[in-house]
Design an enzyme around this catalytic site. Structure first.
Site, PDB file in Angstrom:
ATOM      1  N   CYS A  22       0.827  -1.114  -0.136  1.00  0.00           N
ATOM      2  CA  CYS A  22      -0.014   0.028   0.054  1.00  0.00           C
ATOM      3  C   CYS A  22       0.986   1.253   0.030  1.00  0.00           C
ATOM      4  O   CYS A  22       1.769   1.472   1.059  1.00  0.00           O
ATOM      5  CB  CYS A  22      -0.934   0.076   1.054  1.00  0.00           C
ATOM      6  SG  CYS A  22      -1.733   1.647   1.162  1.00  0.00           S
ATOM      7  N   CYS A  51      -0.741   4.235   2.492  1.00  0.00           N
ATOM      8  CA  CYS A  51      -0.824   4.107   3.941  1.00  0.00           C
ATOM      9  C   CYS A  51      -0.554   2.477   4.330  1.00  0.00           C
ATOM     10  O   CYS A  51       0.479   2.183   4.460  1.00  0.00           O
ATOM     11  CB  CYS A  51      -2.001   4.722   4.529  1.00  0.00           C
ATOM     12  SG  CYS A  51      -3.296   4.138   3.302  1.00  0.00           S
ATOM     13  N   SER A  52      -1.701   2.034   4.732  1.00  0.00           N
ATOM     14  CA  SER A  52      -1.478   0.757   5.295  1.00  0.00           C
ATOM     15  C   SER A  52      -2.707  -0.419   5.164  1.00  0.00           C
ATOM     16  O   SER A  52      -2.944  -1.169   5.907  1.00  0.00           O
ATOM     17  CB  SER A  52      -1.269   0.788   6.924  1.00  0.00           C
ATOM     18  OG  SER A  52      -2.557   1.503   7.310  1.00  0.00           O
TER      19      SER A  52
END
Lengths: 62, 200
Positions: free
Chosen positions: B110, B113-114
Site C-alpha cells: 500500500c 498508507c497501510s
C-alpha cells in the site's frame, strides 16, 4: 504513461472528494497494469508489473 | 490529512481523534526515551495477530490447496469464498485473491498508507507501513530469491480492494490435511514477501 486495464474492481466514491465529506457519485475503479520500465525507466534486473487501483477520473484514453 | 495517518495503522477520511493523538504522542515519547522499543510494539502486534490474524488466511489458502472447486470460487470472488469460512467484515469486504504460479509471483503493498486485509491477516506488521517497504518492496531483502523469468506483479492496495496472495503449495506436502497445511502458510506468504517452505 500508458497502462492496461486488467480488472474492473466495482465502483467507489472518489477519495479526493470523500475526504472532504462530500458524497460524490461512485465511479468505476480499475486495476491498471504498468511496466516498471515505463514508470521509472530501465533499471537493473528484469522489469516488473505494477497494478494500481485507479478511479475513472484518474484515467485518460490511451 | 497529515502524515500521521502513517502511524494509525489505518486510514479513514475522518479527523484523528484526541485519544489517538495522545496515544501517538505517548508512543513517540516512550520510544524516544528508550522506555519502549519499537520491537516491543511489534511484539504486541504479533500477539494480536496470533489471536485474530493470519491463521484465518491460512485456513483459506489450505482449503484452496485441497479443494479445486473452492480454489476456483476463491479466485473468481474472494470476498464470498472467504466468507464461506466465516471470515469477513471491515477492511475485508472487497477481497481479491491473486494466485502465484511458476511464472507469476504476486506482492501486495500500500503506497499511501497501510491498507491491509484485517479479517484474514490481522493488523499489518510495522514493516508494511515503513517508507522503505512502500517505496521499494525489495524482495531480496526479505530473503526471497525468484528466478529472473518469473513475472513479479505488485498490487497497490490503496483503494477499496484488499488483496490476498494465494501461494503455491510446496512439494512434499502430498496427502497433508488442511490443519497441517495451514501450519506452513505464514502471513508473509500471503503478502507475497515469502513463499511457503517445503517440509524439512
Amino acid at each position: 504513461v500508458a497502462g492496461t486495464v486488467e480488472r474492473v474492481q466495482g465502483a467507489d466514491r472518489l477519495p479526493d472528494r470523500a475526504v472532504y465529506g462530500e458524497r460524490a457519485q461512485p465511479e468505476p475503479v480499475y486495476s491498471v497494469a504498468f511496466s516498471s520500465d515505463d514508470l521509472w525507466g530501465r533499471g537493473e534486473g528484469p522489469p516488473w508489473t505494477v497494478l494500481l487501483d485507479l478511479w475513472e477520473s484518474y484515467l485518460e484514453a490511451a | 490529512v497529515t502524515d500521521d495517518h502513517d502511524h494509525n495503522g489505518h486510514h479513514h477520511p475522518r479527523p484523528v481523534s484526541e485519544v489517538e493523538l495522545r496515544a501517538e504522542a505517548l508512543e513517540a515519547l516512550l520510544a524516544e526515551r528508550g522506555l519502549v522499543s519499537t520491537d516491543a510494539i511489534d511484539a504486541v502486534i504479533q500477539l494480536y495477530e496470533n489471536d485474530i490474524g493470519p491463521q484465518n488466511g491460512a485456513r483459506v489458502v489450505a482449503r484452496a490447496w485441497v479443494d479445486p472447486a473452492y480454489r476456483r470460487r476463491l479466485l473468481a470472488n474472494g470476498t464470498d469464498a472467504i466468507a464461506e469460512l466465516g471470515f469477513g467484515g471491515s477492511e475485508g469486504d472487497n477481497m481479491v485473491v491473486v494466485e502465484n504460479t511458476p511464472d507469476v509471483h504476486n506482492l501486495v503493498v500500500c503506497t499511501l498508507c497501510s491498507c491491509y486485509p484485517w479479517p484474514v491477516l490481522g493488523l499489518p506488521p510495522n514493516w508494511y507501513k515503513s517508507p522503505p517497504y512502500r517505496a521499494r518492496a525489495v524482495l531480496r531483502e526479505f530473503g526471497l530469491a525468484l528466478a529472473d523469468d518469473v513475472e513479479i506483479r505488485v498490487w497497490d492496495s490503496s483503494a477499496e480492494v484488499r488483496y490476498l496472495v494465494l501461494p503455491m503449495r510446496p512439494g512434499g506436502t502430498e496427502g497433508w490435511g488442511e490443519d497441517d497445511l495451514a501450519g506452513i502458510i505464514t502471513r508473509d506468504c500471503m503478502v507475497g514477501t515469502a513463499v511457503p517452505s517445503p517440509p524439512a
